[in-house]
Design a protein around this motif. Structure first.
Motif, mmCIF file in Angstrom:
data_model
loop_
_atom_site.group_PDB
_atom_site.id
_atom_site.type_symbol
_atom_site.label_atom_id
_atom_site.label_comp_id
_atom_site.label_asym_id
_atom_site.label_seq_id
_atom_site.Cartn_x
_atom_site.Cartn_y
_atom_site.Cartn_z
ATOM 1 N N LEU A 136 0.809 -1.212 0.000
ATOM 2 C CA LEU A 136 0.000 0.000 0.000
ATOM 3 C C LEU A 136 0.838 1.255 0.000
ATOM 4 N N THR A 137 0.179 2.356 -0.350
ATOM 5 C CA THR A 137 0.781 3.680 -0.388
ATOM 6 C C THR A 137 -0.091 4.625 0.422
ATOM 7 N N LEU A 138 0.525 5.470 1.231
ATOM 8 C CA LEU A 138 -0.181 6.516 1.964
ATOM 9 C C LEU A 138 0.258 7.863 1.414
ATOM 10 N N GLU A 139 -0.676 8.826 1.404
ATOM 11 C CA GLU A 139 -0.396 10.147 0.845
ATOM 12 C C GLU A 139 -1.037 11.231 1.693
ATOM 13 N N VAL A 140 -0.386 12.400 1.722
ATOM 14 C CA VAL A 140 -0.942 13.586 2.365
ATOM 15 C C VAL A 140 -1.005 14.687 1.314
ATOM 16 N N TYR A 141 -2.179 15.323 1.218
ATOM 17 C CA TYR A 141 -2.384 16.425 0.284
ATOM 18 C C TYR A 141 -2.721 17.693 1.047
ATOM 19 N N ASP A 142 -2.263 18.815 0.512
ATOM 20 C CA ASP A 142 -2.690 20.124 0.972
ATOM 21 C C ASP A 142 -3.994 20.407 0.231
ATOM 22 N N LEU A 143 -5.094 20.511 0.952
ATOM 23 C CA LEU A 143 -6.392 20.670 0.317
ATOM 24 C C LEU A 143 -6.616 22.062 -0.263
ATOM 25 N N LYS A 144 -5.847 23.025 0.179
ATOM 26 C CA LYS A 144 -6.017 24.387 -0.339
ATOM 27 C C LYS A 144 -5.621 24.482 -1.810
ATOM 28 N N LEU A 183 2.145 -2.704 9.479
ATOM 29 C CA LEU A 183 2.685 -1.985 8.327
ATOM 30 C C LEU A 183 2.174 -0.542 8.313
ATOM 31 N N ILE A 184 0.882 -0.354 8.510
ATOM 32 C CA ILE A 184 0.322 1.002 8.539
ATOM 33 C C ILE A 184 0.956 1.806 9.666
ATOM 34 N N SER A 185 1.109 1.193 10.810
ATOM 35 C CA SER A 185 1.740 1.868 11.943
ATOM 36 C C SER A 185 3.156 2.316 11.590
ATOM 37 N N SER A 186 3.927 1.448 10.954
ATOM 38 C CA SER A 186 5.304 1.790 10.545
ATOM 39 C C SER A 186 5.308 2.927 9.534
ATOM 40 N N LEU A 187 4.397 2.886 8.581
ATOM 41 C CA LEU A 187 4.343 3.936 7.570
ATOM 42 C C LEU A 187 3.970 5.271 8.202
ATOM 43 N N LEU A 188 2.972 5.258 9.082
ATOM 44 C CA LEU A 188 2.507 6.497 9.711
ATOM 45 C C LEU A 188 3.568 7.136 10.607
ATOM 46 N N THR A 189 4.445 6.340 11.206
ATOM 47 C CA THR A 189 5.472 6.920 12.072
ATOM 48 C C THR A 189 6.464 7.781 11.288
ATOM 49 N N ASN A 190 6.481 7.632 9.967
ATOM 50 C CA ASN A 190 7.361 8.443 9.118
ATOM 51 C C ASN A 190 6.721 9.762 8.700
ATOM 52 N N LEU A 191 5.466 9.974 9.070
ATOM 53 C CA LEU A 191 4.779 11.227 8.740
ATOM 54 C C LEU A 191 5.447 12.372 9.492
#
Length: 183
Positions: free
Chosen positions: A135-143, A170-178
């Motif tokens: 899987l891939t996680l992403e963060v977007y600036d909504l503005k 896996l999700i926990s590991s990915l989120l810790t890099n946010l």
């Protein structure tokens, strides 16, 4: 037979890796050194599901909602479910995502957390295949609809482990890099 200390360490390490399953992370940080405000308005935009499993996206969304407080994210809201008139699955997903983004913008959310389930395979004892997730996680600036951060990872379970059991860590590991700035 006496084994050399380096060979003992190598065998021990490979045994531990075999027992814990395999996982890999691929980190792409589009921020540079910037951090995201943990106390900003965050919304969980629906996950895109490219796997044959019909509920993989919902499972990942639930896990993300539960796991985000542990990394310092103050609040992660979920948009209301839209009324969908299409009977085609991919159009339903596109409509859900578009409706969530429009709702989030109208509610003045700053960041969206979303992602993609690329594969979601439960263990298959008949062919000796372990459970696997990608899987891939992403963060977007909504503005300005700008992709700010993305990370990808995969994990493979051991015999008898379900895909759910390997997805949560896996999700926990990915989120810790946010890159969050907590006050």
């Amino acid at each position: 037979m006496q084994l050399k200390p380096s060979l003992k360490a190598s065998l021990l390490l490979s045994g531990i890796l075999t027992m814990t399953g395999c996982s890999s992370l691929s980190l792409t940080n589009l921020f540079g050194n910037d951090e995201l405000a943990a106390d900003a308005n965050w919304v969980l935009v629906p996950i895109v599901n490219f796997s044959p499993s019909t509920d993989a996206d919902e499972q990942v969304e639930r896990m993300m909602a539960v796991l985000t407080p542990s990394i310092g994210l103050k609040s992660l809201k979920r948009p209301p479910d839209p009324e969908i008139e299409s009977e085609v699955g991919l159009l339903d997903d596109a409509n859900r995502i578009q409706a969530a983004k429009e709702w989030a913008k109208s509610q003045d959310f700053q960041y969206s957390l979303t992602g993609k389930v690329l594969s979601w395979n439960d263990a298959d004892a008949d062919i000796n295949q372990p459970a696997m997730i990608n899987l891939t996680l992403e963060v977007y600036d909504l503005k300005n609809d700008e992709l700010l951060w993305t990370i990808s990872g995969s994990s493979e379970g051991m015999r008898g482990q379900s895909v759910y059991e390997i997805t949560r860590p896996l999700i926990s590991s990915l989120l810790t890099n946010l890159p969050l700035k907590t006050n």
